[in-house]
Write a protein that holds these residues in place. Structure first.
Motif, mmCIF file in Angstrom:
data_model
loop_
_atom_site.group_PDB
_atom_site.id
_atom_site.type_symbol
_atom_site.label_atom_id
_atom_site.label_comp_id
_atom_site.label_asym_id
_atom_site.label_seq_id
_atom_site.Cartn_x
_atom_site.Cartn_y
_atom_site.Cartn_z
ATOM 1 N N ALA A 1 20.573 13.640 -9.084
ATOM 2 C CA ALA A 1 19.218 14.235 -9.076
ATOM 3 C C ALA A 1 18.679 14.415 -10.349
ATOM 4 O O ALA A 1 17.316 14.330 -10.475
ATOM 5 N N ILE A 2 19.377 14.800 -11.418
ATOM 6 C CA ILE A 2 19.067 14.644 -12.678
ATOM 7 C C ILE A 2 18.218 13.516 -12.997
ATOM 8 O O ILE A 2 17.218 13.282 -13.450
ATOM 9 N N LYS A 3 18.955 12.404 -13.036
ATOM 10 C CA LYS A 3 18.465 11.096 -13.144
ATOM 11 C C LYS A 3 17.325 10.599 -12.502
ATOM 12 O O LYS A 3 16.181 10.066 -12.913
ATOM 13 N N VAL A 4 17.395 11.110 -11.092
ATOM 14 C CA VAL A 4 16.135 10.812 -10.418
ATOM 15 C C VAL A 4 14.756 11.451 -10.943
ATOM 16 O O VAL A 4 13.726 10.884 -11.056
ATOM 17 N N THR A 5 15.229 12.805 -11.049
ATOM 18 C CA THR A 5 13.967 13.591 -11.582
ATOM 19 C C THR A 5 13.466 12.940 -12.798
ATOM 20 O O THR A 5 12.094 12.987 -13.071
ATOM 21 N N ALA A 6 14.122 12.397 -13.678
ATOM 22 C CA ALA A 6 13.640 11.794 -14.841
ATOM 23 C C ALA A 6 12.792 10.631 -14.538
ATOM 24 O O ALA A 6 11.821 10.284 -15.202
ATOM 25 N N VAL A 7 12.980 9.997 -13.451
ATOM 26 C CA VAL A 7 12.268 8.885 -13.082
ATOM 27 C C VAL A 7 10.868 9.394 -12.352
ATOM 28 O O VAL A 7 9.829 8.685 -12.698
ATOM 29 N N TYR A 8 11.152 10.562 -11.808
ATOM 30 C CA TYR A 8 9.780 11.156 -11.329
ATOM 31 C C TYR A 8 8.953 11.474 -12.502
ATOM 32 O O TYR A 8 7.666 11.145 -12.496
ATOM 33 N N GLU A 9 9.566 11.932 -13.391
ATOM 34 C CA GLU A 9 8.692 12.354 -14.704
ATOM 35 C C GLU A 9 8.073 11.026 -15.365
ATOM 36 O O GLU A 9 7.032 10.967 -15.648
ATOM 37 N N LYS A 10 8.957 9.847 -15.480
ATOM 38 C CA LYS A 10 8.348 8.808 -16.003
ATOM 39 C C LYS A 10 7.138 8.348 -15.573
ATOM 40 O O LYS A 10 6.210 7.691 -15.920
ATOM 41 N N TRP A 11 7.213 8.265 -14.029
ATOM 42 C CA TRP A 11 6.251 7.699 -13.259
ATOM 43 C C TRP A 11 4.988 8.411 -12.897
ATOM 44 O O TRP A 11 4.233 7.964 -12.142
ATOM 45 N N GLY A 12 5.277 9.637 -12.969
ATOM 46 C CA GLY A 12 4.300 10.895 -12.226
ATOM 47 C C GLY A 12 2.958 10.379 -12.490
ATOM 48 O O GLY A 12 1.995 10.333 -11.693
ATOM 49 N N MET A 13 2.514 10.046 -13.973
ATOM 50 C CA MET A 13 1.085 9.771 -14.266
ATOM 51 C C MET A 13 0.554 8.607 -13.535
ATOM 52 O O MET A 13 -0.508 8.324 -13.576
ATOM 53 N N ARG B 1 0.807 -1.338 0.009
ATOM 54 C CA ARG B 1 -0.164 -0.095 0.202
ATOM 55 C C ARG B 1 0.887 1.151 -0.030
ATOM 56 O O ARG B 1 1.955 1.171 0.562
ATOM 57 N N ASN B 2 0.453 2.518 -0.472
ATOM 58 C CA ASN B 2 1.038 3.472 -0.616
ATOM 59 C C ASN B 2 1.336 4.406 0.531
ATOM 60 O O ASN B 2 0.403 4.164 1.471
ATOM 61 N N THR B 3 2.563 4.595 0.945
ATOM 62 C CA THR B 3 2.814 5.598 2.392
ATOM 63 C C THR B 3 3.127 6.722 2.193
ATOM 64 O O THR B 3 3.455 7.575 3.111
ATOM 65 N N GLY B 4 3.091 7.514 0.749
ATOM 66 C CA GLY B 4 3.265 8.737 0.394
ATOM 67 C C GLY B 4 4.616 9.470 1.149
ATOM 68 O O GLY B 4 4.378 10.435 1.150
ATOM 69 N N HIS B 5 5.369 8.572 1.160
ATOM 70 C CA HIS B 5 6.806 9.093 1.548
ATOM 71 C C HIS B 5 7.787 9.575 0.555
ATOM 72 O O HIS B 5 8.269 10.839 0.808
ATOM 73 N N ILE B 6 8.153 8.790 -0.310
ATOM 74 C CA ILE B 6 8.534 9.216 -1.643
ATOM 75 C C ILE B 6 8.256 8.235 -2.698
ATOM 76 O O ILE B 6 7.247 7.347 -2.507
ATOM 77 N N LEU B 7 8.514 8.512 -4.125
ATOM 78 C CA LEU B 7 7.842 7.923 -5.276
ATOM 79 C C LEU B 7 7.970 6.312 -4.915
ATOM 80 O O LEU B 7 8.913 6.013 -4.895
ATOM 81 N N GLY B 8 6.879 5.786 -5.328
ATOM 82 C CA GLY B 8 6.804 4.222 -5.324
ATOM 83 C C GLY B 8 6.677 3.662 -3.817
ATOM 84 O O GLY B 8 6.833 2.387 -3.456
ATOM 85 N N SER B 9 7.081 4.394 -2.667
ATOM 86 C CA SER B 9 7.100 4.160 -1.338
ATOM 87 C C SER B 9 5.840 3.103 -0.873
ATOM 88 O O SER B 9 4.780 3.467 -1.172
ATOM 89 N N GLN C 1 12.930 17.284 -6.123
ATOM 90 C CA GLN C 1 11.723 17.281 -7.094
ATOM 91 C C GLN C 1 10.950 18.579 -6.193
ATOM 92 O O GLN C 1 10.328 19.158 -6.880
ATOM 93 N N LEU C 2 10.688 18.374 -4.990
ATOM 94 C CA LEU C 2 9.846 19.488 -4.439
ATOM 95 C C LEU C 2 10.139 20.721 -4.638
ATOM 96 O O LEU C 2 9.417 21.707 -4.818
ATOM 97 N N MET C 3 11.582 20.753 -4.484
ATOM 98 C CA MET C 3 12.319 22.277 -4.759
ATOM 99 C C MET C 3 11.820 22.862 -6.361
ATOM 100 O O MET C 3 11.467 23.881 -6.541
ATOM 101 N N LEU C 4 11.957 21.950 -7.089
ATOM 102 C CA LEU C 4 11.889 22.063 -8.557
ATOM 103 C C LEU C 4 10.266 22.501 -8.932
ATOM 104 O O LEU C 4 9.968 23.495 -9.655
#
Ligand SMILES: [Zn+2]
Length: 476
Positions: free
Chosen positions: A283-295, A163-171, A256-259
């Motif tokens: 951080a650049i690579k991690v941000t790309a993962v956030y973009e990928k899975w955001g939807m 179940r989602n815990t809302g901590h970081i992406l995918g947590s 990602q929160l700052m951006l």
């Protein structure tokens, strides 16, 4: 039929998350064995033997590992587990897989450098990371997954549910159930909901025993509600000085929160359009993962925003400086300008170079948006030191230091109690274990769970094993 729960990390400590859950043996046959998390210990109380030494259980007999999220203190020893002979399945959400791959390769790189410096073998290398990922099977939230090896091994089939815990992406939290429906749930880290990116944490209504995190078990985040306004005001002050704005940030979630907030400020016209540099390859690579899975994983309002805007992290004058050459060119850009770089506590990464260059300048503003562990340069800066030692040089601090609270990715004291209360509504756990915190925070939360909610709360100790049945939780 009982389940057994053993604490091999994260008991009396924030980091080094590692829990073993076993099904009951039947005659000569052993029950299934599932590990939850395999993290590394970090910080001032870094215990070398616990990192480099052998695991306190037979690694080869473990059937599966379930990973709650991609922070190093939850995944950092997975390649060592594999190196030591673990060959079971590793379950994690698809987003955690992508983030953990980046984090563990980065970790292998740091460990290699450390090993060369100290003249010894690294804890693990890239090959161990690769082998670990060959064992990964992704698992979505809300899917009951029977762990096949457990059935073969010991007749008592164990299943896993996330179940989602809302901590970081995918947590995720992890609930483990045996054939008779006895359940243990472990929260991993619980998010500081509401987050602008992730849905709020989900309650766990079906645990016979619950292990919950307690990092902020004894403290509230007083300024969580006002944090965006305070960031905006601090940025306005810093921009008015015309100098460089340094934001040392952790690569995952904080950056990602700052951006995201910067992008909103610029869109709303709250800040003049000044250059922003994301100067961290990780951080650049991690941000790309956030973009990928955001939807897939963001809350619905944020997904709508992504649909409208394409990206919620990028804006036209944001420059991602992946190469050293691009990074060095930042120096030539006149202020005001913003540089976001790791490491979050100013111990390593590219931020050190910028701190050496800009901290002696009174037009500089340094933002502190995260926890600074004792002994780190970030901690000295935060405590108002007049100088700080960076890469062997004593650097004078003339910059303005802006301390911003409320940006933690962890639930605070009151939110943790709310989480515990939500867990008690339906299938009331026979015990709630408070783990993954400093001893005082664990004890404080346990006391509050007992006093306010009338539930049995236990502060576990390292190495303890507890037996959980439908009706009872007892130490063995
Ligand atoms: Zn975490």
């Amino acid at each position: 039929m009982s389940l057994r729960l053993s604490f091999y990390g994260g008991a009396g400590k924030v980091t080094g998350s590692n829990f073993l859950i076993e099904g009951a043996p039947k005659g000569p046959l052993r029950g299934g064995k599932i590990l939850v998390d395999c993290g590394i210990e970090q910080g001032a109380d870094f215990a070398e033997a616990e990192v480099y030494g052998p695991f306190p259980y037979d690694v080869k007999t473990i059937d599966a590992l379930v990973v709650t999220h991609a922070h190093l203190d939850h995944v950092g020893r997975i390649p060592k587990l594999v190196k030591d002979g673990f060959r079971g399945k590793i379950y994690m959400t698809p987003a955690t897989r992508d983030l953990a791959a980046l984090i563990l390769l980065d970790s292998a790189h740091i460990l290699r450098e450390e090993a060369e410096r100290l003249g010894r073998l690294p804890l693990y290398d890239d090959n161990d990371v690769e082998t670990a990922f060959s064992l990964v099977e992704t698992l979505e939230y809300h899917t009951e997954k029977e762990v096949p090896a457990c059935r073969q091994a010991g007749l008592t089939g164990l299943s896993v549910y996330l179940r989602n815990t809302g901590h970081i992406l995918g947590s995720t939290s992890v609930r483990i159930k045996n054939e008779e429906g006895v359940t243990i749930a472990l929260t991993g880290d619980i998010g500081n909901s509401p987050s602008p990116l992730l849905p709020d944490w989900e309650a766990i209504p079906d645990a016979d025993a619950l292990v919950m995190e307690s990092v902020y078990g004894d403290r509230n985040h007083p300024l969580q509600k006002e944090r965006v306004a305070m960031l905006r005001d601090a940025l306005k002050r810093a921009v008015a000085k015309g100098g460089t704005i340094l934001i040392p940030a952790f690569s995952m979630e904080r950056t990602q929160l700052m951006l995201y907030e910067l992008s909103n400020f610029f869109d709303a016209g709250d800040l003049p359009k000044i250059p922003v540099f994301l100067d961290s390859p990780l951080a650049i690579k991690v941000t790309a993962v956030y973009e990928k899975w955001g939807m897939t994983y963001f809350k619905s309002e944020t997904e709508d925003e992504m649909k409208r805007e394409g990206s919620i992290f990028a804006f036209p004058f944001l420059k991602q400086t992946l190469s050293q050459e691009d990074s060095r060119a930042i120096e030539k850009v006149p202020g005001p300008k913003i540089i976001i770089a790791g490491a979050g506590m100013s111990h390593g990464g590219r931020i050190g170079r910028w701190e050496m260059l800009y901290l002696p300048n009174p037009t500089t503003t340094l933002f502190m948006v995260g926890y600074q562990a004792p002994g780190t340069p970030g901690r000295r800066i935060m405590e108002g030191a007049s100088s700080v030692r960076l890469a062997g040089n004593e650097i004078k601090i003339k910059a303005k230091i802006e301390k911003l609270e409320g940006w933690s990715a962890h639930a605070d004291r009151d939110e943790l109690l709310k989480f515990a209360e939500a867990a008690l509504v339906e299938k009331r756990p026979k015990a709630i274990f408070t783990a993954l915190g400093e001893p005082s925070a664990e004890r404080f939360l346990a006391q509050r769970i007992h006093d306010y909610l009338g539930a049995r709360a236990i502060v576990p100790e390292y190495g303890q094993t507890w037996e959980i049945t439908r009706d009872s939780v007892k130490k063995i």
